[in-house]
Design a protein around this motif. Sequence first.
Motif, PDB file in Angstrom:
ATOM      1  N   SER A   1       0.824  -1.212   0.000  1.00 47.09           N
ATOM      2  CA  SER A   1       0.000   0.000   0.000  1.00 47.09           C
ATOM      3  C   SER A   1       0.856   1.258   0.000  1.00 47.09           C
TER       4      SER A   1
ATOM      5  N   TRP B   1      -9.752  -5.015 -13.114  1.00 47.39           N
ATOM      6  CA  TRP B   1     -11.047  -5.292 -12.494  1.00 47.39           C
ATOM      7  C   TRP B   1     -11.886  -4.023 -12.450  1.00 47.39           C
ATOM      8  N   VAL B   2     -11.215  -2.887 -12.187  1.00 47.07           N
ATOM      9  CA  VAL B   2     -11.868  -1.585 -12.186  1.00 47.07           C
ATOM     10  C   VAL B   2     -10.956  -0.610 -12.936  1.00 47.07           C
TER      11      VAL B   2
ATOM     12  N   ASN C   1      -9.892   2.511 -12.026  1.00 43.92           N
ATOM     13  CA  ASN C   1      -8.930   3.206 -11.177  1.00 43.92           C
ATOM     14  C   ASN C   1      -7.819   2.240 -10.770  1.00 43.92           C
TER      15      ASN C   1
ATOM     16  N   PHE D   1      -5.531   2.510  -8.502  1.00 40.38           N
ATOM     17  CA  PHE D   1      -5.371   2.369  -7.054  1.00 40.38           C
ATOM     18  C   PHE D   1      -6.384   1.361  -6.498  1.00 40.38           C
ATOM     19  N   ARG D   2      -7.608   1.440  -6.951  1.00 35.59           N
ATOM     20  CA  ARG D   2      -8.619   0.471  -6.517  1.00 35.59           C
ATOM     21  C   ARG D   2      -8.302  -0.918  -7.048  1.00 35.59           C
ATOM     22  N   ASP D   3      -7.847  -0.972  -8.286  1.00 29.15           N
ATOM     23  CA  ASP D   3      -7.483  -2.244  -8.899  1.00 29.15           C
ATOM     24  C   ASP D   3      -6.382  -2.933  -8.089  1.00 29.15           C
ATOM     25  N   SER D   4      -5.350  -2.171  -7.727  1.00 26.15           N
ATOM     26  CA  SER D   4      -4.248  -2.712  -6.927  1.00 26.15           C
ATOM     27  C   SER D   4      -4.715  -3.140  -5.550  1.00 26.15           C
ATOM     28  N   THR D   5      -5.539  -2.319  -4.926  1.00 27.43           N
ATOM     29  CA  THR D   5      -6.021  -2.632  -3.583  1.00 27.43           C
ATOM     30  C   THR D   5      -6.912  -3.863  -3.575  1.00 27.43           C
ATOM     31  N   LEU D   6      -7.801  -3.960  -4.530  1.00 32.56           N
ATOM     32  CA  LEU D   6      -8.678  -5.129  -4.597  1.00 32.56           C
ATOM     33  C   LEU D   6      -7.883  -6.409  -4.801  1.00 32.56           C
TER      34      LEU D   6
END
Length: 156
Positions: A46, A60-61, A63, A65-70
């Motif tokens: 993170s 997957w999405v 963004n 940052f969201r893609d990495s986090t998910l």
Amino acid sequence: MTGIVTFIFMAAMKKWYSIVNGKSHKSPRIITFWTIAWIILQTPTSVLMLFGKQFFHVNWVENIFRDSTLFSGFLYHVCIAVIVILCIYIPKKRYWIVVPFFILLIGDVILMNMKILVFHDNWKLSYLICIRAASLLFIILIEKFMLRRVKVEILT
């Protein structure tokens, strides 16, 4: 409302501590240790993501940052934390402790070759390997010294 929730949380943590510290069941300790391992594995990823050094790009999405986090927070590091738990608690031989490092290394190389793990700003896999090794060492040390009583002798 916050004061009430804080009181309830502190009472629950006191009860959980006594359950984890008890000798009757091993599963509360394993659940706690799995959570700690997951957090320790996820935190460097993170931070590197926030500094723009590495991302997981799985589409997957939209963004990144969201893609990495998910991907990393809810799939990759969750699975690696399970492997860490399995390699530390199940085998009787101590050399199994190094297995999660090699699984992480192989996983990162595979993800990098599949263009899922992407590095930016001259960040390299070797830097990530050092961070992974330090994280796993920290996990092992926490497990080794977690909830151990320190005996202090008073010399007179």
